[in-house]
Design an enzyme around this catalytic site. Structure first.
Site, mmCIF file in Angstrom:
data_model
loop_
_atom_site.group_PDB
_atom_site.id
_atom_site.type_symbol
_atom_site.label_atom_id
_atom_site.label_comp_id
_atom_site.label_asym_id
_atom_site.label_seq_id
_atom_site.Cartn_x
_atom_site.Cartn_y
_atom_site.Cartn_z
ATOM 1 N N TYR A 49 58.918 59.828 -54.743
ATOM 2 C CA TYR A 49 59.049 61.284 -54.634
ATOM 3 C C TYR A 49 58.356 62.035 -55.779
ATOM 4 O O TYR A 49 58.273 63.267 -55.748
ATOM 5 C CB TYR A 49 60.521 61.695 -54.534
ATOM 6 C CG TYR A 49 61.127 61.491 -53.152
ATOM 7 C CD1 TYR A 49 60.396 60.897 -52.127
ATOM 8 C CD2 TYR A 49 62.428 61.904 -52.859
ATOM 9 C CE1 TYR A 49 60.931 60.703 -50.869
ATOM 10 C CE2 TYR A 49 62.981 61.719 -51.589
ATOM 11 C CZ TYR A 49 62.231 61.126 -50.597
ATOM 12 O OH TYR A 49 62.780 60.950 -49.354
ATOM 13 N N ASP A 64 68.161 46.274 -63.333
ATOM 14 C CA ASP A 64 68.165 46.344 -61.867
ATOM 15 C C ASP A 64 69.555 46.843 -61.472
ATOM 16 O O ASP A 64 70.557 46.158 -61.703
ATOM 17 C CB ASP A 64 67.900 44.942 -61.307
ATOM 18 C CG ASP A 64 68.002 44.889 -59.796
ATOM 19 O OD1 ASP A 64 68.444 45.876 -59.157
ATOM 20 O OD2 ASP A 64 67.649 43.829 -59.239
ATOM 21 N N ILE A 65 69.619 48.037 -60.902
ATOM 22 C CA ILE A 65 70.914 48.680 -60.650
ATOM 23 C C ILE A 65 71.806 47.848 -59.715
ATOM 24 O O ILE A 65 73.030 47.945 -59.774
ATOM 25 C CB ILE A 65 70.696 50.121 -60.105
ATOM 26 C CG1 ILE A 65 71.940 50.985 -60.318
ATOM 27 C CG2 ILE A 65 70.270 50.110 -58.636
ATOM 28 C CD1 ILE A 65 71.701 52.474 -60.111
ATOM 29 N N ASP A 88 66.147 52.115 -52.976
ATOM 30 C CA ASP A 88 66.820 52.124 -51.675
ATOM 31 C C ASP A 88 66.719 50.731 -51.020
ATOM 32 O O ASP A 88 67.727 50.139 -50.592
ATOM 33 C CB ASP A 88 66.134 53.196 -50.809
ATOM 34 C CG ASP A 88 66.915 53.582 -49.568
ATOM 35 O OD1 ASP A 88 68.047 53.092 -49.394
ATOM 36 O OD2 ASP A 88 66.387 54.384 -48.770
HETATM 37 P P1 ADP Z 1 62.580 58.267 -54.898
HETATM 38 O O1 ADP Z 1 62.103 58.212 -53.463
HETATM 39 O O2 ADP Z 1 63.842 59.093 -55.064
HETATM 40 O O3 ADP Z 1 61.489 58.656 -55.836
HETATM 41 P P2 ADP Z 1 62.339 55.435 -55.616
HETATM 42 O O4 ADP Z 1 63.213 54.331 -55.191
HETATM 43 O O5 ADP Z 1 60.912 55.412 -55.154
HETATM 44 O O6 ADP Z 1 63.081 56.795 -55.200
HETATM 45 O O7 ADP Z 1 62.346 55.518 -57.195
HETATM 46 C C1 ADP Z 1 63.413 55.956 -57.962
HETATM 47 C C2 ADP Z 1 63.453 55.172 -59.246
HETATM 48 O O8 ADP Z 1 64.144 53.948 -59.020
HETATM 49 C C3 ADP Z 1 62.090 54.805 -59.824
HETATM 50 O O9 ADP Z 1 62.081 55.172 -61.199
HETATM 51 C C4 ADP Z 1 62.038 53.282 -59.666
HETATM 52 O O10 ADP Z 1 61.330 52.668 -60.737
HETATM 53 C C5 ADP Z 1 63.492 52.916 -59.746
HETATM 54 N N1 ADP Z 1 63.908 51.621 -59.160
HETATM 55 C C6 ADP Z 1 63.323 50.897 -58.186
HETATM 56 N N2 ADP Z 1 64.030 49.774 -57.940
HETATM 57 C C7 ADP Z 1 65.094 49.788 -58.801
HETATM 58 C C8 ADP Z 1 66.197 48.913 -59.054
HETATM 59 N N3 ADP Z 1 66.363 47.772 -58.374
HETATM 60 N N4 ADP Z 1 67.088 49.268 -60.011
HETATM 61 C C9 ADP Z 1 66.956 50.424 -60.708
HETATM 62 N N5 ADP Z 1 65.955 51.290 -60.512
HETATM 63 C C10 ADP Z 1 65.026 50.973 -59.578
#
Ligand code: ADP
Length: 181
Positions: free
Chosen positions: A131, A16-17, A40
């Site tokens: 996306y 989890d970033i 986001d």
């Molecule tokens: P986008 O609209 O750019 O596609 P998303 O947030 O829908 O962005 O997804 C981008 C990536 O982030 C996906 O691979 C998703 O699994 C990942 N993601 C979602 N939540 C987290 C988090 N808390 N930490 C890291 N990666 C995440």
């Protein structure tokens, strides 16, 4: 997986970033900068209202953040000092300049990081959620953009992390890193 290019460690992890202790985490935002789902939403929830306040100020100045551009705010309550917000492209099948726009999102994020003397950065898998960008292609674009930038401007960064949310995403970044090692 971990490689070193010009003294910069580049690695792939699954996490989890919002929990990472780095100078900056990158947010896969949308052009409104008003928060949303996916990573986001997670970043705004973890960082608290201060991030949205700063985003609103930025939007009041620039209107909207175009795809491929990047801006910076505080990390709020997260362990990271900053959030770099960038907007990846929506995937339409690959014929609408998606790869160039995704590259720009990485490069412009690194330029913002450089301008704030940021040494450690974590990127999520930009554009591969809502996306719809296939992670197999997105990971290769991400790794090659970052590696090219580092080769052209060595000495700026200590560590760059590609943070997949799960192990299958992480594996794609690991493969992409192996391919250029
Ligand atoms: P986008 O609209 O750019 O596609 P998303 O947030 O829908 O962005 O997804 C981008 C990536 O982030 C996906 O691979 C998703 O699994 C990942 N993601 C979602 N939540 C987290 C988090 N808390 N930490 C890291 N990666 C995440």
């Amino acid at each position: 997986m971990e490689i070193i290019i010009e003294n910069t460690k580049i690695k792939s992890i699954a996490a989890d970033i919002t929990t990472l202790t780095v100078d900056a985490v990158v947010n896969a935002a949308n052009s409104s900068l008003m928060g949303g789902g996916g990573v986001d939403g997670a970043i705004h929830r973890a960082g608290g209202g201060e991030i949205l306040q700063e985003c609103k100020k930025i939007i009041a100045k620039i209107g909207r953040l175009p795809t491929g551009e990047a801006v910076i705010t505080t990390g709020g309550k997260m362990p990271s000092k900053y959030v770099i917000h960038t907007v990846g492209p929506v995937w339409h099948g690959g014929q609408r300049n998606e790869s160039e726009l995704l590259k720009n999102a990485y490069i412009n994020s690194l330029k913002v990081a450089r301008d704030h003397s940021i040494k450690t950065i974590a990127f999520p898998s930009i554009s591969t959620g809502v996306y719809g960008y296939p992670v197999k292609y997105a990971s290769r674009e991400a790794v090659s953009s970052v590696a090219d930038f580092i080769k052209q401007s060595p000495g700026l960064f200590d560590e760059i992390i590609f943070c997949g949310f799960d192990s299958s995403a992480e594996e794609e970044y690991a493969k992409a890193l192996e391919e250029i090692a």
